[in-house]
Design an enzyme around this catalytic site. Structure first.
Site: not given
Length: 316
Positions: A131, A133, A170, A271
């Site tokens: 991912h 992030e 997060t 999102s």
């Protein structure tokens, strides 16, 4: 059929900020062309398709550095997920104009990792492998940041110091993070913990946990690549005890899911464009299992309705 509209749901401020930054870039004639987004600006294909119409090219790939290798000129937008210092340096070396749309919550985690490295700490970072992030966070200090996704990853993890900080991606499930932190505490009793579930993710997960239990089914509207959307479905099933399906839009709803359902809860990832969620709710609201005329599931939201509006600056 009764619709339980879980609140809050949908866009968070970090996503809106990133999209506004990208839209303003599209309108800024002074920026070198072409304009690229390094990965998906946010994890939603409807959003990236809408930006394509704005003339912004989304490039995706295994890592941000590999994507950057495809770009030789123009402007690059860093996504809300953040990037490593190495990516920023590589873009500078290539002479690219850069725009940073990193979510402030992600930046806070990056700053924390840098500060703890300076103090001689190692960092255990809880996140999803592959991912963007975690890729950016690990890239802040790859020599001292250790990425773990599940408890099994702890079995082989050895850290050469008692100075250990534990933090996280997060958009993780706060319950998963808590369980992993408890496991880490047992293996590394001197570890310090800094839970970084962003507030928007946390309140959306808690809303599902508290509000979806009255429903027979939960529909989560979100892209398959959206970690926070997938976690909402997980929270519905594991915490609220309500069967859940994630759909990108109304076209993915399967009628067999609705058989015998009297109450359906609807939420959306951070999102997910609001018009896409509204279209799902509108379909469910009019759906009648006895009337085939109500069964059509076609996304009709035009792409120009997907992105937030921005004010066009008047030329002086």
């Amino acid at each position: 059929m009764k619709i339980v509209k879980i609140s809050p749901r949908g866009y968070c401020y970090g996503v809106v900020d990133a999209m506004v930054i990208a839209r303003n870039a599209a309108l800024d004639k002074s920026l070198p062309r072409p304009i690229y987004i390094l990965g998906m600006i946010v994890h939603n294909k409807h959003v990236t398709d809408a930006f394509e119409e704005d003339g912004i090219i989304t490039l995706d790939g295994p890592s941000r550095l590999e994507i950057l290798d495809k770009i030789d000129s123009g402007t690059v937008i860093f996504t809300a997920h953040g990037v490593s210092p190495e990516v920023k340096q590589r873009a500078k070396e290539k002479g690219l104009t850069t725009i940073d749309a990193t979510c402030p919550d992600v930046t806070k985690t990056h700053d924390l990792i840098e500060a703890k490295k300076a103090e001689g700490y190692h960092v255990i970072y809880i996140g999803k492998k592959n991912h963007p992030e975690p890729e950016g966070a690990v890239g802040i200090a790859p020599d001292i940041v250790h990425l773990i996704e599940r408890a099994d990853d702890l079995k082989t993890l050895e850290i050469p110091t008692d100075k250990i900080l534990v933090t996280n991606q997060t958009t993780m499930s706060q319950w998963d993070v808590q369980h992993l932190m408890e496991d880490i505490q047992k293996k590394f009793p001197t570890a310090e913990f800094h839970k970084e579930i962003c507030l928007a993710t946390q309140v959306r997960q808690e809303a599902v946990a508290k509000q979806a239990d009255v429903a027979d089914l939960t529909i989560v509207v979100g892209d398959p690549k959206s970690n926070n959307s997938n976690r909402l479905a997980q929270v519905s099933q594991e915490i609220a005890g309500t069967k859940a399906y994630r759909v990108a839009d109304v076209s993915e709803i399967q009628l067999e899911w609705l058989q015998g359902v009297e109450n359906v809860a609807v939420t959306a990832g951070a999102s997910t464009p609001t018009p896409i969620t509204k279209e799902v709710i509108a379909f469910l609201d009019q759906y009648d299992p006895m009337n085939p005329a109500t069964w059509e599931r076609v996304r009709k939201v035009p792409l120009q309705k997907i992105l937030p509006r921005v004010k066009v600056k008047k030329e002086q």
